[in-house]
Design an enzyme around this catalytic site. Sequence first.
Site, PDB file in Angstrom:
ATOM      1  N   ASN A  99       0.803  -1.212   0.000  1.00  0.00           N
ATOM      2  CA  ASN A  99       0.000   0.000   0.000  1.00  0.00           C
ATOM      3  C   ASN A  99       0.841   1.270   0.000  1.00  0.00           C
ATOM      4  O   ASN A  99       0.440   2.285  -0.562  1.00  0.00           O
ATOM      5  CB  ASN A  99      -0.937  -0.001   1.216  1.00  0.00           C
ATOM      6  CG  ASN A  99      -1.535   1.366   1.479  1.00  0.00           C
ATOM      7  OD1 ASN A  99      -2.408   1.825   0.765  1.00  0.00           O
ATOM      8  ND2 ASN A  99      -1.029   2.039   2.513  1.00  0.00           N
ATOM      9  N   TYR A 166       3.776  10.236 -11.114  1.00  0.00           N
ATOM     10  CA  TYR A 166       3.086   9.324 -10.196  1.00  0.00           C
ATOM     11  C   TYR A 166       2.316   8.269 -10.980  1.00  0.00           C
ATOM     12  O   TYR A 166       2.409   7.064 -10.704  1.00  0.00           O
ATOM     13  CB  TYR A 166       2.142  10.124  -9.299  1.00  0.00           C
ATOM     14  CG  TYR A 166       1.277   9.278  -8.396  1.00  0.00           C
ATOM     15  CD1 TYR A 166       1.815   8.648  -7.277  1.00  0.00           C
ATOM     16  CD2 TYR A 166      -0.085   9.102  -8.657  1.00  0.00           C
ATOM     17  CE1 TYR A 166       1.012   7.865  -6.440  1.00  0.00           C
ATOM     18  CE2 TYR A 166      -0.887   8.330  -7.834  1.00  0.00           C
ATOM     19  CZ  TYR A 166      -0.325   7.714  -6.729  1.00  0.00           C
ATOM     20  OH  TYR A 166      -1.114   6.935  -5.914  1.00  0.00           O
ATOM     21  N   GLY A 167       1.551   8.712 -12.003  1.00  0.00           N
ATOM     22  CA  GLY A 167       0.788   7.771 -12.814  1.00  0.00           C
ATOM     23  C   GLY A 167       1.674   6.779 -13.543  1.00  0.00           C
ATOM     24  O   GLY A 167       1.338   5.599 -13.675  1.00  0.00           O
ATOM     25  N   ALA A 168       2.828   7.247 -14.019  1.00  0.00           N
ATOM     26  CA  ALA A 168       3.763   6.350 -14.705  1.00  0.00           C
ATOM     27  C   ALA A 168       4.273   5.266 -13.761  1.00  0.00           C
ATOM     28  O   ALA A 168       4.429   4.102 -14.154  1.00  0.00           O
ATOM     29  CB  ALA A 168       4.927   7.149 -15.271  1.00  0.00           C
ATOM     30  N   LYS A 170       2.651   4.028 -11.235  1.00  0.00           N
ATOM     31  CA  LYS A 170       1.558   3.094 -10.993  1.00  0.00           C
ATOM     32  C   LYS A 170       1.284   2.231 -12.227  1.00  0.00           C
ATOM     33  O   LYS A 170       0.899   1.061 -12.103  1.00  0.00           O
ATOM     34  CB  LYS A 170       0.299   3.851 -10.568  1.00  0.00           C
ATOM     35  CG  LYS A 170       0.395   4.479  -9.182  1.00  0.00           C
ATOM     36  CD  LYS A 170       0.604   3.434  -8.100  1.00  0.00           C
ATOM     37  CE  LYS A 170       0.521   4.022  -6.711  1.00  0.00           C
ATOM     38  NZ  LYS A 170       0.628   3.004  -5.638  1.00  0.00           N
TER      39      LYS A 170
END
Length: 273
Positions: A99, A166-168, A170
């Site tokens: 997490n 951040y998206g990359a 994830k």
Amino acid sequence: MTRRFEGRRALVTGASRGIGAAVAERLAAEGAAVAITARTLEKHKTLAGSLQDTAARLEKHGATVATIVANLADEADRQRVVPEAAEGLGGPVEILVNNAAGAIYQPLADFPLRRRKLIFDLNLHAPLDLAQAVIPAMRDAGEGWIVNLSSATARLSQGPSIMAVYGASKAALNRMTDGLAAELGGTGIRVNSVEPRAAVKTEGAVEMVGDLLRRQPDLLESMEEMVEAVVALCDCPEDVTGRIAVSLDLIAEWKLAVRNLDGTPRHAPPIDA
């Protein structure tokens, strides 16, 4: 209240507050012994919650709790988390919930390398290092559950460009989930990821984008809904692996009844109410 995790040993990262603390509590409430880890033991200087607070919540359910202070951005710290969890819980980790994550939002044109490395260390390398550490014992046991917490920002054109790094990270986590699930097929180890369909109102989310959430409350899903999806993947059958799931969609698909964090039906009052 069910006790479906009775006798199981789980490790939850980023468990001082937010989704990690809530997942740890739900696992403990349903019988698991739980190791929790985060960077600091005591209260954060600005955010509510701490490892001490989470441990106290778990212990109310009679759970065995192992508390591990570690910085998952540090490779040496990552290497000791799983051995310390196994020692504190009295046996190998059977359920790993990755997490913990780092999010820094700023324009790409001047995004510093050191910050990019930090995000990928926390969001990709740490989950894979911990997965590699638990796999041998899971393989020996013929079963295990690895659940990675992802994000809708992993998909193209989701959110402003300041979320791209951040998206990359994830998106890389999702691809790693898919690859690891395929690699471990037939071993009994399930590897899945799950992301919220809407924002979950955690302490960190309020700190980062609280104004937006207050203006658009429809963007929120409850903590209990997100946790329900996570714990469903913590005891899913062997053929459920390699899923890149979305919380509310999974709840609808599997017809899950969302419960309180203490494991009681959601319409019932909490145990200590």
